[in-house]
Design an enzyme around this catalytic site. Structure first.
Site, PDB file in Angstrom:
ATOM      1  N   HIS A  13       0.911  -1.528   0.143  1.00 31.91           N
ATOM      2  CA  HIS A  13       0.181   0.034  -0.088  1.00 31.91           C
ATOM      3  C   HIS A  13       0.995   1.183  -0.018  1.00 31.91           C
ATOM      4  O   HIS A  13       1.564   1.670   0.821  1.00 31.91           O
ATOM      5  CB  HIS A  13      -0.835  -0.010   1.382  1.00 31.91           C
ATOM      6  CG  HIS A  13      -1.834   1.094   1.219  1.00 31.91           C
ATOM      7  ND1 HIS A  13      -3.054   0.958   1.512  1.00 31.91           N
ATOM      8  CD2 HIS A  13      -1.726   2.414   1.272  1.00 31.91           C
ATOM      9  CE1 HIS A  13      -3.602   2.117   1.564  1.00 31.91           C
ATOM     10  NE2 HIS A  13      -2.744   3.040   1.262  1.00 31.91           N
ATOM     11  N   HIS A  15       1.660   5.584  -1.707  1.00 28.70           N
ATOM     12  CA  HIS A  15       1.227   6.633  -2.405  1.00 28.70           C
ATOM     13  C   HIS A  15       2.446   7.056  -2.936  1.00 28.70           C
ATOM     14  O   HIS A  15       3.609   7.498  -2.236  1.00 28.70           O
ATOM     15  CB  HIS A  15       0.646   7.532  -1.456  1.00 28.70           C
ATOM     16  CG  HIS A  15      -0.642   7.303  -0.968  1.00 28.70           C
ATOM     17  ND1 HIS A  15      -1.894   7.165  -1.570  1.00 28.70           N
ATOM     18  CD2 HIS A  15      -0.646   6.346   0.352  1.00 28.70           C
ATOM     19  CE1 HIS A  15      -2.687   6.782  -0.708  1.00 28.70           C
ATOM     20  NE2 HIS A  15      -2.211   6.199   0.414  1.00 28.70           N
ATOM     21  N   ASP A 240       1.518   2.572   3.733  1.00 27.28           N
ATOM     22  CA  ASP A 240       0.598   3.775   3.388  1.00 27.28           C
ATOM     23  C   ASP A 240       1.378   4.887   3.500  1.00 27.28           C
ATOM     24  O   ASP A 240       1.049   5.855   4.120  1.00 27.28           O
ATOM     25  CB  ASP A 240      -0.549   3.719   4.394  1.00 27.28           C
ATOM     26  CG  ASP A 240      -1.693   4.946   4.076  1.00 27.28           C
ATOM     27  OD1 ASP A 240      -1.523   5.161   2.743  1.00 27.28           O
ATOM     28  OD2 ASP A 240      -2.415   4.937   4.981  1.00 27.28           O
TER      29      ASP A 240
END
Ligand code: NCD
Ligand code: ZN
Length: 335
Positions: A13, A15, A240
């Protein structure tokens, strides 16, 4: 010197953003990881085949070697089967955000109407596309994840053949779900294995520890540690890591997101060693994910050394978690 080698570490996960941020940030992940599930919450979100292919090309252009595999995701909408067939070979998962729940999620799902979602979710089952979910309601901030459990239960029981990944879980309620439904899996971040709400707002307010979902109570931290340290077969590491420029974090209206990509493996070694569980780290950072997603990254090994590492105050315009603090593990070759 004590060392610990990890094979094909994966961040399930992540970004990476776009433009200059992507160019600055992607190499940091490519250095430590073999691959990462790349989140689609760009502005506008990644929701067409062309967007997805073009974004993957920009990521590949930003990383310095080809040992890094970006596993691409689309932003969930009630897509039709024909469209999903056309993109299935290019993506690894579809990411569902409740509308407006976090950064760049305005176009997300506003009602969990199972019948409206059925054609899309059934096509995903047939095409073997997992559903990754940001599981928070718009309730009171500390209760948002626990309140979402009924939606996970509805999805898991209505679509028992759909692989559902509860992203970045932060509560004991989510941990309990893992053993209740065969088709529910989870990612866990490194910051949620270290922080509680006290580390965000218990003393001075710490913007670099602020993310969605917000860090919870000590008993939640303990529940997360219990499954991560044992490398429960249904949990995977997903950082994340969510970079925002320093001025967007250190401001009135601080953006949500903790930046950990370049320090995640070092912190994980520290945590797993502290609990005498280093032998389980390989499963947590790679093997479980390979099995759950059915992915097979190219061979890559990353060796960590037990020595002092002072976390940089900044990586380009982004301040990492624990900036300036000293930790006990470093990646070989990184001072
Ligand atoms: C993420 C971001 O900045 O894109 N923020 C965060 O706090 N985790 C979005 C998300 O995953 O919720
Ligand atoms: Zn995220």
């Amino acid at each position: 010197m004590k060392t610990h080698t990890l094979l094909m570490p994966l961040d399930m996960h992540l970004h990476l953003r776009d433009g200059v941020m992507l160019e600055n940030i992607a190499p940091l992940t490519a250095y430590s990881f073999s691959g990462a599930i790349v989140m689609p919450n760009l502005v506008p979100p990644v929701s067409s085949l062309d967007d997805l292919v073009a974004y993957k090309e920009r990521i590949m252009a930003a990383v310095p070697n080809d040992y890094f595999e970006p596993y691409m995701t689309l932003f969930y909408k009630n897509y039709d089967r024909k469209f999903l067939e056309s993109v299935a070979d290019e993506l690894t998962a579809i990411k569902l955000y409740p509308a407006g729940i976090t950064t760049n999620s305005e176009g997300g799902v506003s009602s969990f109407d199972i019948e409206e979602m059925r054609p899309t979710l059934e096509a995903m089952i047939e095409l073997d596309i997992p559903l990754c979910v940001h599981g928070e309601t718009d309730g009171f901030v500390m209760d948002r994840e626990a309140e979402f459990m009924s939606i996970y239960e509805l999805l898991a029981s209505s679509f028992p053949d759909l692989k559902i990944i509860m992203e970045h879980i932060t509560t004991k309620e989510a941990v309990e779900m893992l053993d209740k439904y065969d088709n529910l899996y989870a990612t866990i971040t490194v910051h949620h294995l270290l922080l509680t709400l006290d580390d965000v707002v218990g003393g001075m307010m710490m913007p670099h520890n602020f993310c969605k979902p917000i860090a919870k109570r000590p008993e939640d931290l303990d529940a997360l540690l219990s499954v991560a340290l044992e490398a429960h077969p249904k949990v995977m590491f997903g950082s994340d890591s969510a970079p925002h420029p320093q001025d967007k974090k250190e401001s009135s209206g601080c953006a949500a997101g903790v930046f950990t990509a370049p320090i995640a493996l070092q912190l994980l070694c520290e945590i797993f060693e502290q609990y005498d569980k280093l032998d389980n780290l390989q499963d947590f950072v790679s093997d479980n994910a390979q099995r759950i997603y059915g992915i097979c990254p190219e061979f890559k090994e990353v060796t960590l050394e037990k020595r002092e590492f002072v976390i940089p105050k900044k990586y380009s315009s982004v301040v990492p978690m624990y900036a300036g603090q000293s930790i006990n593990w470093a990646i070989q070759g990184v001072d």
